[in-house]
Design an enzyme around this catalytic site. Structure first.
Site, PDB file in Angstrom:
ATOM      1  N   MET A 244      30.390  28.399  36.133  1.00 19.13           N
ATOM      2  CA  MET A 244      31.451  28.279  35.124  1.00 19.13           C
ATOM      3  C   MET A 244      31.775  26.832  34.785  1.00 19.13           C
ATOM      4  O   MET A 244      32.373  26.555  33.742  1.00 19.13           O
ATOM      5  CB  MET A 244      32.716  28.987  35.604  1.00 19.13           C
ATOM      6  CG  MET A 244      33.329  28.417  36.863  1.00 19.13           C
ATOM      7  SD  MET A 244      34.695  29.434  37.457  1.00 19.13           S
ATOM      8  CE  MET A 244      35.031  28.665  39.053  1.00 19.13           C
ATOM      9  N   LYS A 257      40.437  36.153  36.461  1.00 18.81           N
ATOM     10  CA  LYS A 257      41.315  36.849  37.406  1.00 18.81           C
ATOM     11  C   LYS A 257      41.274  36.145  38.751  1.00 18.81           C
ATOM     12  O   LYS A 257      40.255  36.114  39.422  1.00 18.81           O
ATOM     13  CB  LYS A 257      40.892  38.304  37.582  1.00 18.81           C
ATOM     14  CG  LYS A 257      41.683  39.034  38.670  1.00 18.81           C
ATOM     15  CD  LYS A 257      40.963  40.275  39.161  1.00 18.81           C
ATOM     16  CE  LYS A 257      41.547  40.784  40.467  1.00 18.81           C
ATOM     17  NZ  LYS A 257      41.185  39.955  41.635  1.00 18.81           N
ATOM     18  N   HIS A 261      43.518  29.468  40.646  1.00 19.96           N
ATOM     19  CA  HIS A 261      44.288  29.014  41.815  1.00 19.96           C
ATOM     20  C   HIS A 261      43.387  28.488  42.929  1.00 19.96           C
ATOM     21  O   HIS A 261      43.883  27.884  43.885  1.00 19.96           O
ATOM     22  CB  HIS A 261      45.227  30.123  42.322  1.00 19.96           C
ATOM     23  CG  HIS A 261      44.545  31.232  43.073  1.00 19.96           C
ATOM     24  ND1 HIS A 261      45.239  32.086  43.902  1.00 19.96           N
ATOM     25  CD2 HIS A 261      43.249  31.647  43.121  1.00 19.96           C
ATOM     26  CE1 HIS A 261      44.401  32.966  44.429  1.00 19.96           C
ATOM     27  NE2 HIS A 261      43.204  32.717  43.965  1.00 19.96           N
TER      28      HIS A 261
END
Length: 357
Positions: A244, A257, A261
């Site tokens: 990514m 999702k 974090h």
């Protein structure tokens, strides 16, 4: 602190009890793990009615010498809210154990069970780094996990099938529960979309549920090669091995999702920029869908706030990431070139965030 300085005995003893409670708080977690490993929730569930202690002991895979200790384990499980005591028959004093909403989430074959998450997070591999927290504060390692194992969590998982499998199943179990709520309470977030990429989507539990709910929506799961290797797609679901940080396949929307974090602010901005490159303009339906925590500021109850703080510390142990408040989220979005966002708090301690270019 001493009694001569005006501290009354009650205050001193209350302070002592507070310290004691925190010393031994891990016992609740270990008792929960033990209950799952012994199959206690499933045994009580299969009994079909309040189960007395002798009935439970007779079904448990415990050594005869341990049968008298079962009551002590059950007592802490009741106190912790994982079980409840209920009269076996109306008008009789004898009580039996029944499940609570929390322990129903621990049943082995329940589609919404988060049993794998409990067992993964309490595995010695993942509890060991907590013992290195103070050492990490005194060195320059990226995380306490790195201090404990001399490599990152992601590198370790990539080379250790046991951890990789248990972690992926833990994330999949969370995904099943979350997706059931998302598709019930937040279906509108997918309205008008023809394609979606689930970035860091693991084994594809979320994407698969979305693909089944919206047959017209083409869903792609993007994750590392060792995660998606051998996974089979379907008519409107496929898997893509990639990074990514390098590139994200183009789509109307990108789903993140519980991804951001895990990463530092700088890395989050990089990920979000890759997302922005992959989606069309807002006018053409482009957006990023984020499911993550928004840290409460004196808004939630004590336990909810404490649980979010636990998650923030967990991120510090395993990854360079953190949990963020709304102001911190907003800065990430602006730094990555997005114009505005919308928060929908329908997912318990997590929120649904839609971010637009």
């Amino acid at each position: 602190m001493d009694l001569a300085n005006g501290v009354i005995s009650a205050e001193l003893l209350h302070a002592q009890a507070h310290v004691w409670n925190h010393i031994f708080n891990f016992i609740k977690s270990m008792s929960l793990k033990c209950a799952i490993q012994l199959g206690i929730p499933d045994i009580i569930h299969n009994h079909g009615k309040p189960m007395t202690l002798p009935e439970l002991v007779a079904k448990l895979p415990v050594h005869p010498k341990r049968s008298q200790c079962v009551y002590r384990l059950m007592r802490i499980l009741v106190h912790s809210g994982f079980l409840a005591a209920q009269r076996v028959q109306q008008g009789k004093e004898e009580e039996g154990y029944v499940l609570t909403d929390a322990s129903r989430l621990l049943l082995m074959d329940d589609s919404l069970s988060i049993r794998p998450l409990v067992l993964a997070m309490l595995d010695p591999i993942l509890t060991k780094p907590w013992h290195y927290l103070s050492a990490w504060f005194q060195n320059d390692d990226p995380t306490p996990f790195h201090t404990a194992y001399e490599r990152s969590f992601w590198d370790y998982a990539g080379h250790e099938p046991q951890l990789n499998n248990s972690f992926n199943e833990a994330m999949a179990s969370d995904a099943r529960l979350l997706t059931s709520v998302l598709l019930k309470e937040g279906q509108g977030v997918f309205a008008g979309l023809n394609s979606l990429v689930d970035v860091g989507g693991g084994t594809g539990k979320v994407a698969k549920a979305i693909a089944n709910a919206f047959p017209h929506l083409n869903c792609t799961v993007l994750d590392l090669s060792h995660v998606v290797a051998g996974l089979q797609g379907s008519k409107n679901l496929n898997y893509f091995a990639g990074d990514m940080f390098e590139a994200i396949p183009p789509a109307d929307a990108i789903l993140l999702k519980w991804i951001l974090h895990d990463w530092s602010n700088e890395e989050c901005v990089k990920i979000l920029k890759r997302c922005r490159e992959a989606i069309p303009s807002k006018e053409n339906g482009g957006k990023v869908i984020i499911i993550d925590m928004i840290m409460m500021k004196n808004q939630g109850d004590y336990k909810s706030t404490e649980t979010q703080l636990f998650f923030d510390m967990t991120m510090m142990i395993f990854a360079p990431g953190r949990e963020r408040d709304e102001n911190e989220w907003e800065k990430l979005f602006l730094d990555a070139g997005f114009s505005h966002y919308k928060i929908t708090p329908i997912l318990g301690l997590r929120s649904l965030i839609e971010v637009y270019p």
